[in-house]
Design an enzyme around this catalytic site. Structure first.
Site, PDB file in Angstrom:
ATOM      1  N   CYS A   1      38.235  35.612  40.653  1.00  0.00           N
ATOM      2  CA  CYS A   1      39.014  34.887  39.644  1.00  0.00           C
ATOM      3  C   CYS A   1      40.376  34.491  40.176  1.00  0.00           C
ATOM      4  O   CYS A   1      40.866  35.043  41.157  1.00  0.00           O
ATOM      5  CB  CYS A   1      39.136  35.695  38.349  1.00  0.00           C
ATOM      6  SG  CYS A   1      39.906  37.308  38.477  1.00  0.00           S
ATOM      7  N   CYS A   2      40.950  33.502  39.534  1.00  0.00           N
ATOM      8  CA  CYS A   2      42.250  32.953  39.879  1.00  0.00           C
ATOM      9  C   CYS A   2      42.215  32.381  41.293  1.00  0.00           C
ATOM     10  O   CYS A   2      41.385  31.543  41.602  1.00  0.00           O
ATOM     11  CB  CYS A   2      43.341  34.009  39.700  1.00  0.00           C
ATOM     12  SG  CYS A   2      44.970  33.278  39.498  1.00  0.00           S
ATOM     13  N   ILE A   3      43.060  32.868  42.205  1.00  0.00           N
ATOM     14  CA  ILE A   3      43.112  32.303  43.554  1.00  0.00           C
ATOM     15  C   ILE A   3      42.036  32.879  44.474  1.00  0.00           C
ATOM     16  O   ILE A   3      41.755  32.316  45.538  1.00  0.00           O
ATOM     17  CB  ILE A   3      44.522  32.515  44.166  1.00  0.00           C
ATOM     18  CG1 ILE A   3      44.739  31.682  45.446  1.00  0.00           C
ATOM     19  CG2 ILE A   3      44.769  33.997  44.442  1.00  0.00           C
ATOM     20  CD1 ILE A   3      44.719  30.187  45.227  1.00  0.00           C
TER      21      ILE A   3
ATOM     22  N   PRO B   1      38.820  32.779  44.588  1.00  0.00           N
ATOM     23  CA  PRO B   1      37.730  31.925  45.068  1.00  0.00           C
ATOM     24  C   PRO B   1      38.007  31.234  46.394  1.00  0.00           C
ATOM     25  O   PRO B   1      37.065  30.804  47.071  1.00  0.00           O
ATOM     26  CB  PRO B   1      37.557  30.910  43.926  1.00  0.00           C
ATOM     27  CG  PRO B   1      37.948  31.670  42.700  1.00  0.00           C
ATOM     28  CD  PRO B   1      39.113  32.515  43.159  1.00  0.00           C
TER      29      PRO B   1
END
Length: 225
Positions: free
Chosen positions: A136-138, A140
């Site tokens: 999640c968020c950065i 990936p």
């Protein structure tokens, strides 16, 4: 027996570690799903330490594993000890710039970054075993760097007040992955690579919406495990 899910942290704090609300949401939703979280972090130095009141670096030095232990209430292991054979899935919370500063060099090198060796080894091991990976968020960006052709989301690809980090999507496309636009409460599932992603704090959204999106990610990871 509930599913055993590895949760990899990157420190403690939005500016130099794991985003605490995201990490907590992952642990809460895993508990709600009846899954057993096993928390890990690499035993490495942080890129730097940031004063969270001022938003500026300080001359301190801190260790990623030691700082992550704050979130894990001390119940944490060195990432080097992780054995994929005994685990059903992997989740890496993001935001906190820890993923971009400590688990990789994305913060300074973007798409030309490298991934921390221990983190790369763990991601490749889960991927090779076809066990689900939640990001999640950065975080990936780690999959985009390691698994060309994968499908992920970091939210939207058009920058605006609500989506201040939308340019990340273009950098990920340049790595050869497919970015799928989504809303903050939504997830994207890449069935081929068994990746489940959601945007979390890439969006300026109410914290309950971020919590809900992470919950949807966690539920899908557990379902796939």
């Amino acid at each position: 027996m509930g599913k055993r899910v590895a949760v990899v942290l990157a420190g403690c704090g939005v500016y130099d570690g794991s985003e605490i609300h995201e990490a907590s949401a992952v642990l809460v939703h895993l508990s709600r799903e009846g899954a057993q979280a096993e928390v890990f972090a690499p035993n490495i130095s942080q890129m730097h330490v940031v004063d969270h009141m001022k938003g500026q670096p300080t001359p301190e030095q801190r260790n990623v594993l030691v700082e992550s232990a704050r979130i894990a209430r001390g119940n944490i292991k060195d990432l080097a000890q992780l054995d994929v054979k005994g685990l059903d899935a992997l989740i890496i919370p993001g935001s906190g710039f820890g993923v971009a500063k400590n688990l990789s060099t994305w913060a300074t090198q973007g798409k030309n970054c490298s991934v921390c060796r221990e983190v790369e080894d763990v991601l490749r091991a889960f991927h090779a075993a076809q066990k689900p990976i939640g990001l999640c968020c950065i975080s990936p960006v780690l999959a985009a760097k390691l698994f060309p052709g994968c499908e992920v989301t970091v939210g939207r690809d058009t920058e605006c007040e609500k989506w201040p980090y939308a340019k990340t999507a273009e950098s990920m496309r340049e790595l050869g992955c497919k970015h799928v636009n989504s809303h903050v409460t939504e997830i994207h599932v890449d069935p081929k690579n068994r990746l489940v992603t959601t945007s979390a704090f890439m969006c300026n959204a109410p914290i309950h919406e971020i919590h809900d999106g992470i919950g949807n990610m966690v539920r899908e990871v557990v379902r796939l495990a």
